[in-house]
Design an enzyme around this catalytic site. Structure first.
Site, PDB file in Angstrom:
ATOM      1  CG  HIS A 243       0.008   0.170   2.542  1.00  0.00           C
ATOM      2  ND1 HIS A 243       0.392  -0.917   3.290  1.00  0.00           N
ATOM      3  CD2 HIS A 243       0.356   1.568   3.515  1.00  0.00           C
ATOM      4  CE1 HIS A 243       0.870  -0.326   4.065  1.00  0.00           C
ATOM      5  NE2 HIS A 243       1.251   1.049   4.241  1.00  0.00           N
ATOM      6  CG  ASP A 245       1.816   5.248   4.496  1.00  0.00           C
ATOM      7  OD1 ASP A 245       2.500   5.245   5.507  1.00  0.00           O
ATOM      8  OD2 ASP A 245       1.131   3.918   4.909  1.00  0.00           O
ATOM      9  CG  HIS A 299       4.789   1.067   2.774  1.00  0.00           C
ATOM     10  ND1 HIS A 299       4.672   2.825   2.239  1.00  0.00           N
ATOM     11  CD2 HIS A 299       4.397   0.959   3.977  1.00  0.00           C
ATOM     12  CE1 HIS A 299       3.396   3.171   2.734  1.00  0.00           C
ATOM     13  NE2 HIS A 299       3.606   2.354   4.144  1.00  0.00           N
ATOM     14  NE  ARG A 309       8.996  -4.742  11.464  1.00  0.00           N
ATOM     15  CZ  ARG A 309       7.874  -3.212  10.892  1.00  0.00           C
ATOM     16  NH1 ARG A 309       6.103  -3.993  11.056  1.00  0.00           N
ATOM     17  NH2 ARG A 309       8.019  -2.463  10.506  1.00  0.00           N
TER      18      ARG A 309
HETATM   19  C1  LIG Z   1      -5.884   6.231   7.065  1.00  0.00           C
HETATM   20  C2  LIG Z   1      -5.007   5.181   7.234  1.00  0.00           C
HETATM   21  C3  LIG Z   1      -5.876   3.994   7.132  1.00  0.00           C
HETATM   22  C4  LIG Z   1      -4.843   2.966   7.555  1.00  0.00           C
HETATM   23  C5  LIG Z   1      -4.496   3.524   8.714  1.00  0.00           C
HETATM   24  C6  LIG Z   1      -4.081   4.969   7.826  1.00  0.00           C
HETATM   25  C7  LIG Z   1      -2.487   5.096   7.418  1.00  0.00           C
HETATM   26  C8  LIG Z   1      -2.470   3.241   6.447  1.00  0.00           C
HETATM   27  C9  LIG Z   1      -3.624   2.851   5.916  1.00  0.00           C
HETATM   28  C10 LIG Z   1      -3.531   1.315   6.447  1.00  0.00           C
HETATM   29  C11 LIG Z   1      -2.440   0.824   7.049  1.00  0.00           C
HETATM   30  C12 LIG Z   1      -2.596   0.733   5.191  1.00  0.00           C
HETATM   31  C13 LIG Z   1      -2.346  -0.896   4.592  1.00  0.00           C
HETATM   32  C14 LIG Z   1      -4.398  -1.380   4.177  1.00  0.00           C
HETATM   33  C15 LIG Z   1      -5.446  -1.121   5.624  1.00  0.00           C
HETATM   34  C16 LIG Z   1      -6.829  -1.335   5.264  1.00  0.00           C
HETATM   35  C17 LIG Z   1      -4.291  -1.709   7.086  1.00  0.00           C
HETATM   36  O1  LIG Z   1      -3.386  -2.639   7.077  1.00  0.00           O
HETATM   37  O2  LIG Z   1      -4.249  -1.366   8.279  1.00  0.00           O
HETATM   38  C18 LIG Z   1      -4.808   0.522   5.907  1.00  0.00           C
HETATM   39  C19 LIG Z   1      -5.009   1.393   7.234  1.00  0.00           C
HETATM   40  C20 LIG Z   1      -6.689   1.544   7.892  1.00  0.00           C
HETATM   41  O3  LIG Z   1      -8.042   1.788   7.098  1.00  0.00           O
HETATM   42  O4  LIG Z   1      -7.278   1.390   9.001  1.00  0.00           O
HETATM   43  O1  LIG Z   2       4.426  -2.374  10.435  1.00  0.00           O
HETATM   44  C1  LIG Z   2       4.682  -1.513  10.057  1.00  0.00           C
HETATM   45  O2  LIG Z   2       6.518  -0.728   9.550  1.00  0.00           O
HETATM   46  C2  LIG Z   2       4.739  -0.031   9.027  1.00  0.00           C
HETATM   47  C3  LIG Z   2       3.251  -0.119   9.178  1.00  0.00           C
HETATM   48  C4  LIG Z   2       2.826   0.757   7.957  1.00  0.00           C
HETATM   49  O3  LIG Z   2       2.845   0.595   6.722  1.00  0.00           O
HETATM   50  C5  LIG Z   2       1.115   1.057   7.921  1.00  0.00           C
HETATM   51  O4  LIG Z   2       0.910   1.212   9.296  1.00  0.00           O
HETATM   52  O5  LIG Z   2       0.785   2.018   7.252  1.00  0.00           O
HETATM   53 FE   LIG Z   3       2.124   2.194   4.994  1.00  0.00          FE
END
Ligand SMILES: C=C1C[C@]23C[C@H]1CC[C@H]2[C@]1(C)CCC[C@@](C)(C(=O)O)[C@H]1[C@@H]3C(=O)O
Ligand SMILES: O=C(O)CCC(=O)C(=O)O
Ligand SMILES: [Fe+2]
Length: 377
Positions: A243, A245, A299, A309
């Site tokens: 994804h 950010d 990333h 982790r």
């Molecule tokens: C605005 C946001 C949505 C998420 C948390 C913040 C910034 C990063 C996003 C996220 C981590 C990107 C990957 C997918 C996601 C669903 C996750 O894995 O948590 C995303 C977060 C979210 O929607 O809660």
């Molecule tokens: O856990 C991490 O190092 C990054 C996680 C991440 O990319 C996110 O929460 O958007």
């Molecule tokens: Fe991220």
């Protein structure tokens, strides 16, 4: 959007009064023979790591306090080169007490070792962003990330000096008050040094030094603790999927376990950071604020077979109703507007209600708003 109803995907377990339990109970999952299908990521989506490392510049934020313009210009050049290519750099000399960072990691154990029943009381409710989430099992039904998260918002517009403590008291009934005090100090410390990073970004872009300090000064932090439990199925799942950010600027602290990877030049590169450094990365909103000059980069986080982790991700966002619009200095006939005006509220809601943040989030959002408001004939 996949299964968005309120019911969880449950597994049979004695933990829950009706014989079922929420999807992400690491003690339950650890003993399974096969990976639950909800966590399975198709092998073509877990592209091989390159085994190479992304070397990002380490910027000593102290230069901004010395007034040494040559050193500042050098730091700005390193930031510019990194952000044009992949949007990641590290900062040291940020002023955050290492003991406070260690305490923040210790308090993550306090949070994620709570009994599942207490975590569920703090569960994020649909339509909100704050609270506990286990693999987002109540938001998505496939390709679930192998992680538990706790998310809260620290809104700079609010008078209260104890917003973070208040969040912990509200969601954990006072039992995690001390934890709240630690994270209040942590979020205050990030708020304290973040203007130096925003000023350096402005200098590196050749715009007014306070351009982004002013843009974010009445914004907020979306703060997220990430716990990625050890995963026996690490070859077939991810800690966090690929994804960009969607947010503004991310202030990330990671432990030394490893697993964060950035996609650069068509390769997944490991991003390690010094324990005394924060990783800064450009999000989609900040990429739009630079008219696309700086990159919000793809990333992911690999799952780890042996070790848990942890990371502390602080996503800086503007006030929700502010137009995300680049300064005029970054727009020209040769460099026309790359993205339309939008607000963080609109983009946030798009990621929470319509589109799971992934590699195409911003482009999908722009198409979505353009389709809802087609340009006049
Ligand atoms: C605005 C946001 C949505 C998420 C948390 C913040 C910034 C990063 C996003 C996220 C981590 C990107 C990957 C997918 C996601 C669903 C996750 O894995 O948590 C995303 C977060 C979210 O929607 O809660
Ligand atoms: O856990 C991490 O190092 C990054 C996680 C991440 O990319 C996110 O929460 O958007
Ligand atoms: Fe991220």
């Amino acid at each position: 959007m996949e299964s968005s109803d309120a019911t969880h995907i449950h597994f049979p377990s004695p933990n829950d009064e009706n014989g079922m339990m929420p999807i992400f109970d690491k003690d339950f999952l650890r003993n399974l023979k096969d990976i639950p299908k909800e966590f399975y990521w198709p092998s073509e989506e877990i592209v091989e790591s390159s085994k190479e490392e992304l070397r990002v510049p380490v910027i000593d934020l102290g230069v901004l306090k010395t007034g040494d313009e040559a050193a500042i210009a050098k730091a700005a050049e390193l930031v510019r080169n990194a952000c044009i290519k992949h949007g990641f750099f590290q900062v040291t000399n940020h002023g955050v007490d290492p003991n406070l960072i260690n305490a923040a990691y210790q308090e993550m154990d306090t949070i994620f070792n709570l009994p599942m029943t207490k975590k569920l009381i703090a569960k994020k409710k649909p339509g909100t962003q704050e609270g506990y989430a286990g693999a987002h099992g109540d938001r998505y039904s496939s390709k679930l990330p192998w992680k538990e998260t706790l998310t809260w918002i620290y809104d700079y517009n609010k008078e209260s000096k104890s917003q973070v403590v208040d969040f912990f008291d509200a969601f954990f009934g006072g039992e995690l008050h001390r934890t709240g005090l630690v994270y209040q100090k942590y979020c205050d410390a990030v708020k304290e040094f973040s203007p130096l990073v925003l000023e350096l970004l402005a200098i590196s872009l050749g715009v007014d030094r306070l351009q982004y300090v002013k843009f974010y000064e009445d914004g907020m932090q979306l703060m997220r603790c990430n716990s990625y439990p050890a995963c026996v199925f690490s070859d077939h799942t991810l800690g966090t999927g690929p994804h960009n950010d969607p947010t503004g600027v991310t202030f990330l602290h990671q432990d030394q376990v490893g697993g964060l990877e950035v996609f650069v030049d068509n390769k997944w590169l490991a991003l390690h950071s010094r324990p005394d450094a924060f990783i800064i990365n450009i999000g989609d909103c900040f990429m739009a604020l630079t008219n696309g000059i700086y990159k919000s980069c793809l990333h992911r986080v690999l799952a780890n077979k042996e070790r848990e982790r942890k990371s502390l991700a602080c996503f800086m966002n503007s006030r929700v109703d502010k137009a995300v619009r680049p300064p005029e200095a970054l727009i020209s006939p040769q460099e026309p507007r790359k993205y339309p005006d939008f607000t963080w509220a609109e983009f946030r809601d798009f990621t929470q209600e319509h589109h799971r943040a992934d590699p195409e989030t911003l482009d999908a959002f722009v198409s979505w708003i353009r389709s809802s408001n087609p340009p006049p004939e």
